[in-house]
Every structure is written in structure tokens, then in C-alpha cells.
Design an enzyme around this catalytic site. Sequence first.
Site, PDB file in Angstrom:
ATOM      1  N   ARG A   1       0.774  -1.167  -0.166  1.00  0.00           N
ATOM      2  CA  ARG A   1       0.050  -0.021  -0.006  1.00  0.00           C
ATOM      3  C   ARG A   1       0.951   1.312   0.051  1.00  0.00           C
ATOM      4  O   ARG A   1       1.915   1.218   0.632  1.00  0.00           O
ATOM      5  CB  ARG A   1      -0.798   0.009   1.179  1.00  0.00           C
TER       6      ARG A   1
ATOM      7  N   HIS B   1      -1.868   0.856 -10.127  1.00  0.00           N
ATOM      8  CA  HIS B   1      -2.432  -0.192  -9.009  1.00  0.00           C
ATOM      9  C   HIS B   1      -3.167  -1.260  -9.816  1.00  0.00           C
ATOM     10  O   HIS B   1      -4.296  -1.691  -9.802  1.00  0.00           O
ATOM     11  CB  HIS B   1      -3.467   0.420  -8.193  1.00  0.00           C
TER      12      HIS B   1
HETATM   13  C1  GLV Z   1      -5.535  -4.555  -4.332  1.00  0.00           C
HETATM   14  O1  GLV Z   1      -4.728  -3.738  -3.845  1.00  0.00           O
HETATM   15  C2  GLV Z   1      -6.424  -5.546  -3.401  1.00  0.00           C
HETATM   16  O2  GLV Z   1      -6.283  -5.094  -2.298  1.00  0.00           O
HETATM   17  O3  GLV Z   1      -6.973  -6.425  -3.777  1.00  0.00           O
END
Ligand code: GLV
Length: 308
Positions: free
Chosen positions: A223, A271
Site C-alpha cells: 500500500r 495499481h
Molecule cells: C488490491 O490492492 C487489493 O487489495 O486487492
Amino acid sequence: MTVIGFYGSSQMDGWRTKLGRHLDNFTLVDLMSPEGARADIALVWAPPKGQLAKMPNLRGIIMQGQGVDYMMSDPTVPRDIPLVRLVDPDMSNALSHWAILAALDFWRDAPYYRDCQVVAKWAPIVQRPATGAKVGIMGVGAIGSVMASRFASLDFDVRGWARTMRQVDNVAVFAGEDNLPAFLDGLNILISVLPLTPATHGILNSQLFHQLAKGAYIINGGRGAQLVEADLLDAIASGQIAGAALDVFATEPLPADHAFWSHPKITIWPHVAAQTNPNTAAIQVAAAIRAIMAGVEPENRVDWGRGY
Ligand code: GLV
């Protein structure tokens, strides 16, 4: 009939079809509709804060993704019913592939050769050893242990760091805060797939970077808030860190004027390292729904105290 309330950015119709292959007797509706408000199960990603607390029939919350930090940041989410995080082998695979791609790109000097190609320059440099690079994975749980085994099979010297001790074949596991320095010492490549908790917030900072080998590479698939962004820029400027591949950011989408975008040593991924695959995730989600509706403890139930 199990009523499932759906909220998230992925396709609700796709989930309905895919869940139907593994689950009987259910209806999947928009969580924000009147019927959704009476759902037994919430299948969600980042629902509006306070929403889940308003659902009188709710028996369980199932995530469409792996991280639960968003849920942890909403104090109104009911804690007396199961919250289940998604642990899908396909996503563990995807995240492993991404980390290996980023690690090998660095280790084999791919950015240098790409630059050479732009100016049609044939200029070999000395290859780094094909065996023995020290790779450390922070977070050797459901995802990280798969990744660690994959790195070990490439003949890297692999270490893992976890909150508590565990066994991963061909991987030296270090547990807890006390063993963090030994884990970090001299690593060439550091990968985080940690969940975001108060203990991991800002963990990728200047003090940590200085415990790695000089010219180490950072890969963050955990994260964004785990990384102190200014510390990374400083460590790259000083040469302590060679560069970074980042899939997660403190602010997402990464703002257009952010220094990371144009930094030649930083590779940005929006992401996408492990996107939820409803085809495979539906198997785990259906199993969790069956367990919750039968009053049985589901797998991968989040421990609120632990934070994941
Ligand atoms: C992506 O970051 C997830 O948590 O699935």
C-alpha cells in the site's frame, strides 16, 4: 434465498454469472438499492462509509480485493460479523509475476538497455550475477509466501519478513520487529506486499533504506502509505537506492504533477499488479458465502486486532 448486496467498480453482471457457477439459490443486487439494504451478504470494494452499519440483515462482508485497509478506516463497519478478505491463487500468481518482472528488469539493467536503444547505442555493461542476489519480501503470508517460493526457484537468495514465524521452503523467514534489521541487512531488492496497518504505515523510510545494500531496488505492491515518498526521492538522489517500481501510492490516482511520474528511476504502475479476477475469485467468494450462511467460520476472516 441468499441476498447479496454488491458495491464496487467491477462488473456486477459478470460477478452474478460467475458466482452462479459455484453457488445456488442467491440473488445479487446493488447494495445501494432498497433490496440491497436488506442483503444477507455484502460483496464490496470501498462502499460509502457508514453504509454497512445500516444493514439490519447483514451476516457477513466479503471483499472484492485483498487489502482491507479501507474497511479498517471506517469505524462504523460492524465487527461482530465476519469480514472476509479475498485470497485468490490467481491474484497471488499475478502479484508474483509482477514483482519478478520488476526485479529482473532492474537486476538485468533493462532500463539502461532501453535508453541505449533510443540512441542506437550498442554498449554492453557487466552483467550482475545470475545467482545469489539478496531479495527480501516483506509480508510472507498468503501472497508473499507464493512470491518468495517463485523467487527462490530463480536461484535468488530469498528472505521473508512476517509478523509471526512461519515456514516457507527455501526462504529464510525473519519474524517480528526485533528481526527486521537482520532481514534488511544487505538486501539488493526489497519488495513489500504488506497489508496497511498502523505498524506498517511509513515503514519504507530513510532509516530502512540505509540498512539495504547500496544501490538496492524497492518494489512496492503493498500500500502506498507504507512508503515515505520524500525519503525515497532522497535515497535515490544519494545513490543509496537505485530506483523503484511502485504499484500503489499514498494518493490514487497518482496526481498528474507528482514528482514520481517524470522520475527516470521510478516505474509507475496504476495499481494493476494483481487485479481481481472474478473467474477465479468467485470460487473463494462462493465458499465464504456458503460458510457464513451455514453459520460456519469462513476462511480468511479478517482479524480486526491484527488489521488484516
Ligand atoms: C488490491 O490492492 C487489493 O487489495 O486487492
